[in-house]
Design an enzyme around this catalytic site. Structure first.
Site, PDB file in Angstrom:
ATOM      1  CB  CYS A  61      -0.932  -0.004   1.204  1.00 34.97           C
ATOM      2  SG  CYS A  61      -2.027   1.435   1.282  1.00 34.97           S
ATOM      3  CB  CYS A 114      -0.652   2.373   3.911  1.00 33.45           C
ATOM      4  SG  CYS A 114      -2.293   1.870   3.387  1.00 33.45           S
ATOM      5  CG  ASP A 115       3.096   1.199   4.630  1.00 31.60           C
ATOM      6  OD1 ASP A 115       2.614   1.695   5.666  1.00 31.60           O
ATOM      7  OD2 ASP A 115       2.893   0.020   4.276  1.00 31.60           O
TER       8      ASP A 115
END
Length: 319
Positions: free
Chosen positions: A132, A135-136
């Site tokens: 992701c 997300c990261d």
């Protein structure tokens, strides 16, 4: 007989549980072998509202679960093998629990990221391996990043990650990309993106602090090479967890549950879907939680209307 059974305990299922429990509907939540869903594999969540200092994925899921339990939600661990949706109440066959019945069902089983299955991949999830970018990506500012894949999602993630990384290398085992032309053109025009096509990933290399490299094999020459990198994003797609439904729910070509636009209503009255199992676009914890709220409200409204119709029928029969 349960008023509502929620299948799945990611952000969507847990949010639905909180809302239904507060409405005194005493939902039963069936959690599978990975309670909390994909978020439990994320070490740090910095973009979920209400946590200015960030929160770990497992901690966030644990707090949501406790919140649902506080209002009376019941959690049980099991694997749903089959559901009979031919009539209400619905019948569920759950491994370890036997047969259960419910007046309504909320499906929040999520979608599982596809992995390569190469050496060192699973061991380093959360230590430099991710599925992701949104997300990261933030954690790899000024660092070298590899995106593995050749489809639209890989091109989208490569472009997004170029905002953070000093270099983004796309590794694809084919010489040609499967992505649409517009997505390819956008990625190729990005000066931060470099290409390692016709290369097969062989293994993830890591040290004490996390990922340090990716071993690849050049398919044309057979030579192996170690690509130095700080983060590896696997972008080869997701698989919605819908096989257990046995084709009773309408899905799209990729298996994601189809809902009435603007709602969480499926083609089966009394069955609702929320979270990544019906979302192949955003796949974020916050959007999943929002759809969980929608599913709970849709479900509550359905049960109220069904009860009103039943009461009306009883009243007429007594006249």
């Amino acid at each position: 007989m349960h008023k509502t059974i929620i299948i799945g305990t990611g952000p969507a299922g847990l949010t639905a549980a909180i809302y239904l429990a507060r409405a005194n509907l005493n939902p039963l939540i069936i959690e599978g072998p990975q309670p909390g869903g994909q978020l439990t594999t994320t070490t740090e969540v910095e973009n979920f509202p209400g946590f200015p200092e960030g929160v770990t994925g497992p901690e966030l899921m644990d707090q949501m679960r406790k919140q649902a339990e506080r209002f009376g939600a019941e959690f049980r661990t099991g694997w749903v093998n089959a559901i009979d949706m031919s009539s209400r109440p619905f019948k569920l066959s759950v491994e370890g629990m036997g047969d259960l019945t419910a007046e309504s069902i909320i499906i929040s089983t999520g979608a599982s990221a596809k992995y390569l299955g190469i050496e060192g991949e699973q061991e380093n999830i959360g230590r430099g391996v991710s599925t992701c970018a949104t997300c990261d990506g933030f954690f790899f500012r000024g660092k070298k990043i590899i995106v593995i894949g050749g489809g639209d999602s890989a091109m989208e993630e490569a472009n997004f990650l170029s905002r953070f990384g000093s270099e983004v290398r796309v590794v694809n085992r084919r010489t040609e990309l499967r992505a649409s032309k517009v997505m390819q053109d956008r990625a190729r025009a990005n000066g931060k993106i470099v290409w390692s096509l016709d290369n097969t990933p062989l293994g993830v290399v890591a040290g004490e602090k996390g990922v340090t490299g990716l071993r690849v094999r050049n398919n044309a020459t057979g030579e192996e090479e170690l690509l130095e990198v700080d983060g590896i994003f696997v972008a080869i797609g997701h698989t919605p967890n819908t096989k257990f439904l046995g084709g009773q729910i309408t899905t799209d070509d990729h298996g994601y549950i189809t809902v009435v636009p603007g709602t969480t209503t499926t083609n089966v009255p009394g069955v609702f879907a929320c979270g990544d199992v019906q979302d192949n676009k955003y796949r974020q914890a916050i959007t999943a939680a929002g759809s969980g709220c929608m599913a709970a409200l849709d479900c509550e409204r359905f049960l109220d209307e069904a009860e009103a119709v039943s009461a009306s029928g009883v009243a007429q029969s007594q006249v």
